[in-house]
Design an enzyme around this catalytic site. Structure first.
Site, mmCIF file in Angstrom:
data_model
loop_
_atom_site.group_PDB
_atom_site.id
_atom_site.type_symbol
_atom_site.label_atom_id
_atom_site.label_comp_id
_atom_site.label_asym_id
_atom_site.label_seq_id
_atom_site.Cartn_x
_atom_site.Cartn_y
_atom_site.Cartn_z
ATOM 1 N N ASP A 74 15.585 -44.289 -27.009
ATOM 2 C CA ASP A 74 16.383 -43.816 -25.880
ATOM 3 C C ASP A 74 15.709 -42.540 -25.383
ATOM 4 O O ASP A 74 15.688 -41.529 -26.087
ATOM 5 C CB ASP A 74 17.813 -43.544 -26.382
ATOM 6 C CG ASP A 74 18.691 -42.884 -25.327
ATOM 7 O OD1 ASP A 74 18.158 -42.383 -24.311
ATOM 8 O OD2 ASP A 74 19.915 -42.858 -25.523
ATOM 9 N N HIS B 243 22.359 -40.277 -30.211
ATOM 10 C CA HIS B 243 23.488 -40.132 -29.294
ATOM 11 C C HIS B 243 24.674 -41.021 -29.699
ATOM 12 O O HIS B 243 24.491 -42.105 -30.248
ATOM 13 C CB HIS B 243 23.019 -40.519 -27.886
ATOM 14 C CG HIS B 243 24.004 -40.181 -26.822
ATOM 15 N ND1 HIS B 243 24.800 -41.127 -26.225
ATOM 16 C CD2 HIS B 243 24.329 -38.998 -26.246
ATOM 17 C CE1 HIS B 243 25.559 -40.546 -25.314
ATOM 18 N NE2 HIS B 243 25.292 -39.250 -25.304
ATOM 19 N N LYS C 147 19.834 -37.743 -15.493
ATOM 20 C CA LYS C 147 19.219 -36.465 -15.847
ATOM 21 C C LYS C 147 18.090 -36.153 -14.856
ATOM 22 O O LYS C 147 18.361 -35.790 -13.725
ATOM 23 C CB LYS C 147 18.780 -36.497 -17.303
ATOM 24 C CG LYS C 147 20.059 -36.436 -18.166
ATOM 25 C CD LYS C 147 20.144 -37.459 -19.172
ATOM 26 C CE LYS C 147 21.289 -37.325 -20.082
ATOM 27 N NZ LYS C 147 22.520 -37.989 -19.943
ATOM 28 N N HIS D 18 16.376 -37.960 -22.064
ATOM 29 C CA HIS D 18 16.024 -36.579 -21.707
ATOM 30 C C HIS D 18 14.520 -36.352 -21.569
ATOM 31 O O HIS D 18 14.088 -35.245 -21.281
ATOM 32 C CB HIS D 18 16.597 -35.616 -22.750
ATOM 33 C CG HIS D 18 18.086 -35.676 -22.810
ATOM 34 N ND1 HIS D 18 18.889 -34.963 -21.956
ATOM 35 C CD2 HIS D 18 18.923 -36.406 -23.588
ATOM 36 C CE1 HIS D 18 20.164 -35.236 -22.218
ATOM 37 N NE2 HIS D 18 20.205 -36.110 -23.217
ATOM 38 N N ASN E 53 22.004 -31.324 -16.404
ATOM 39 C CA ASN E 53 20.827 -32.085 -16.866
ATOM 40 C C ASN E 53 19.911 -32.483 -15.709
ATOM 41 O O ASN E 53 19.030 -33.328 -15.874
ATOM 42 C CB ASN E 53 21.270 -33.361 -17.572
ATOM 43 C CG ASN E 53 22.010 -33.074 -18.858
ATOM 44 O OD1 ASN E 53 21.689 -32.139 -19.572
ATOM 45 N ND2 ASN E 53 23.022 -33.877 -19.146
ATOM 46 N N GLU F 257 15.516 -41.244 -30.480
ATOM 47 C CA GLU F 257 15.453 -40.734 -29.109
ATOM 48 C C GLU F 257 14.118 -40.055 -28.886
ATOM 49 O O GLU F 257 13.506 -39.559 -29.831
ATOM 50 C CB GLU F 257 16.583 -39.712 -28.886
ATOM 51 C CG GLU F 257 17.939 -40.367 -28.974
ATOM 52 C CD GLU F 257 19.100 -39.403 -28.775
ATOM 53 O OE1 GLU F 257 18.898 -38.302 -28.227
ATOM 54 O OE2 GLU F 257 20.204 -39.777 -29.184
ATOM 55 N N SER G 248 19.473 -34.948 -27.574
ATOM 56 C CA SER G 248 20.292 -34.386 -26.501
ATOM 57 C C SER G 248 20.928 -33.047 -26.836
ATOM 58 O O SER G 248 21.150 -32.239 -25.945
ATOM 59 C CB SER G 248 21.367 -35.384 -26.098
ATOM 60 O OG SER G 248 22.159 -35.726 -27.209
HETATM 61 C C1 LIG Z 1 20.367 -39.494 -25.469
HETATM 62 C C2 LIG Z 1 21.389 -40.010 -24.513
HETATM 63 N N1 LIG Z 1 21.508 -41.337 -24.354
HETATM 64 C C3 LIG Z 1 22.417 -41.852 -23.518
HETATM 65 C C4 LIG Z 1 23.256 -41.045 -22.793
HETATM 66 C C5 LIG Z 1 24.254 -41.682 -21.904
HETATM 67 O O1 LIG Z 1 23.708 -41.834 -20.638
HETATM 68 P P1 LIG Z 1 24.644 -41.946 -19.375
HETATM 69 O O2 LIG Z 1 25.095 -40.561 -19.041
HETATM 70 O O3 LIG Z 1 23.782 -42.553 -18.327
HETATM 71 O O4 LIG Z 1 25.791 -42.817 -19.761
HETATM 72 C C6 LIG Z 1 23.158 -39.651 -22.922
HETATM 73 C C7 LIG Z 1 24.003 -38.719 -22.189
HETATM 74 O O5 LIG Z 1 24.509 -38.813 -21.175
HETATM 75 C C8 LIG Z 1 22.201 -39.126 -23.800
HETATM 76 O O6 LIG Z 1 22.081 -37.809 -23.967
#
Ligand SMILES: Cc1ncc(COP(=O)(O)O)c(C=O)c1O
Length: 383
Positions: free
Chosen positions: A204, A133, A236, A207, A47, A175, A179
């Site tokens: 969120d 997610h 990412k 990405h 990522n 989001e 993801s």
């Molecule tokens: C949309 C989304 N939110 C949150 C996370 C979690 O983030 P982190 O890896 O910083 O825990 C991810 C993946 O890692 C994700 O794809």
């Protein structure tokens, strides 16, 4: 059934359905190449969209930060863990994204869990996109609020749910870029539906941040909205790890009282905050990297449309190729690995049953030749 029997049964089920998850040790995994067992693979699973995980200025900023502050923060931010490096980073993030405040977290998972746990009460309703997610859906399920999931990106379905009377407050969760599918949410319409119902919107943008919008300000900025709560992550496009929540002064002060992942957890090392400030600098000036990534996405999609695999309508760095069955996806990933390409087979329960996929991630570090080589191998292996 004993603990041991239960565990054995669950593992056996995973094996029988070709969905056992394992980890592979690598010598280097985030950049253009992934080295595994001494063999170099072209990496289409990371990522690290802008290639910043190896950026010399960011690495140097981390080293200098460690020399100045040491390697650990020594405690939660409420005790000793909130250094001048953390403070500076939060201010820079808030200014960049146009929010009064930013609060740093050790991960996106923790940030999502903390915000939802701190906000949601019994009489409230959380409305989350079905494909949100795991960190969001799990927090919503564990919260005392009612959780309703709406069909993916379906604004009318969301509006219908919002219209059902609710005793408490309504929180809409989605989001910027999904993801596992790589597609984007219609944030403008979602924000409008949420506003009309008097709810709050949490986005969120794990990405989208760094990659989309002017100076990489992400999905919300690109779609000209300002969610009440914006979660960005640093694992990412920032090439590091950690996360931040952007919000109002009052919400930030509230989270400092009630976000348990902040209060009862060691803050990220100050040196990491130094690296993140350096990464932010590179991102803001990163038009060339973003444009290389966009070209790579367009090149990939043009040719991938000819493959006998499902190509999702995604215009982001996440370009999943839907294979369907778990076993076929695993065997395709294994054959590609033999040929020197590292792709991850994503299977249920991470994605819906029957939609196992190769999650191709493109980065600014890939060359045109890398992408052509991958597509040629995919053509050969799916003929
Ligand atoms: C949309 C989304 N939110 C949150 C996370 C979690 O983030 P982190 O890896 O910083 O825990 C991810 C993946 O890692 C994700 O794809």
């Amino acid at each position: 059934m004993s603990w041991q029997q239960r565990i054995e049964q669950h593992l056996a089920q995973r094996c029988a359905s070709d969905s056992l998850r394992t980890r592979q040790v690598n010598e280097s995994g985030s950049g253009r190449f992934l080295v595994h067992n001494g063999k170099r693979h072209l990496n289409f699973s990371s990522n690290d969209y802008l290639g910043l995980s190896q950026h010399p200025e960011i690495v140097r900023a981390w080293q200098k930060g460690a020399e100045r502050y040491g390697v650990g923060s020594g405690g939660s931010g409420h005790v000793t863990g909130y250094s001048s490096a953390h403070h500076l980073l939060e201010n820079e993030l808030a200014q960049w994204l146009g929010y009064p405040r930013a609060l740093g977290f050790i991960s996106g998972f923790a940030a999502n869990q903390a915000v939802i746990a701190a906000l949601a009460q019994k009489q409230d309703r959380i409305l989350a996109d079905k494909l949100s997610h795991a960190s969001l859906l799990e927090a919503a399920m564990l919260s005392p609020a009612q959780l309703r999931r709406f069909a993916h990106n379906d604004v009318q379905a969301l509006a219908d749910l919002l219209a059902i009377p609710c005793e408490g407050q309504q929180l809409v969760i989605t989001e910027g870029v999904f993801s596992m599918d790589g597609d984007q949410a219609p944030l403008g319409e979602i924000a409008e539906a949420t506003r009309r119902a008097g709810g709050w919107l949490m986005v969120d943008d794990a990405h989208g941040i760094g990659v989309l919008g002017e100076e990489g300000r992400g999905s919300a900025y690109q779609q000209r909205i300002k969610p009440d709560l914006l979660v960005i992550t640093f694992g990412k496009a920032f090439g590091v790890s950690g996360a931040a929540v952007l919000c109002s002064d009052d919400v930030a002060d509230y989270l400092l009282q009630f976000a348990r992942h902040l209060i009862y957890s060691t803050a990220m090392p100050p040196a990491q905050a130094c690296a993140l400030s350096a990464a932010l600098d590179v991102i803001r000036k990163g038009d060339e990297r973003r444009s290389r990534l966009r070209d790579n996405i367009a090149d990939f999609r043009r040719e991938a449309a000819q493959l006998p695999l499902g190509l999702i309508n995604s215009h982001t760095a996440i370009q999943p190729l839907i294979v369907g069955e778990n076993a076929r996806t695993l065997s395709l990933a294994a054959r590609l690995r033999e040929r020197g390409f590292w792709l991850t087979a994503i299977r249920p329960p991470t994605v819906p049953t029957g939609s196992a996929r190769l999650r191709v991630t493109l980065t600014a570090e890939h060359t045109r030749e890398d992408i052509e080589a991958l597509l040629e191998a995919l053509h050969d292996e799916t003929r």
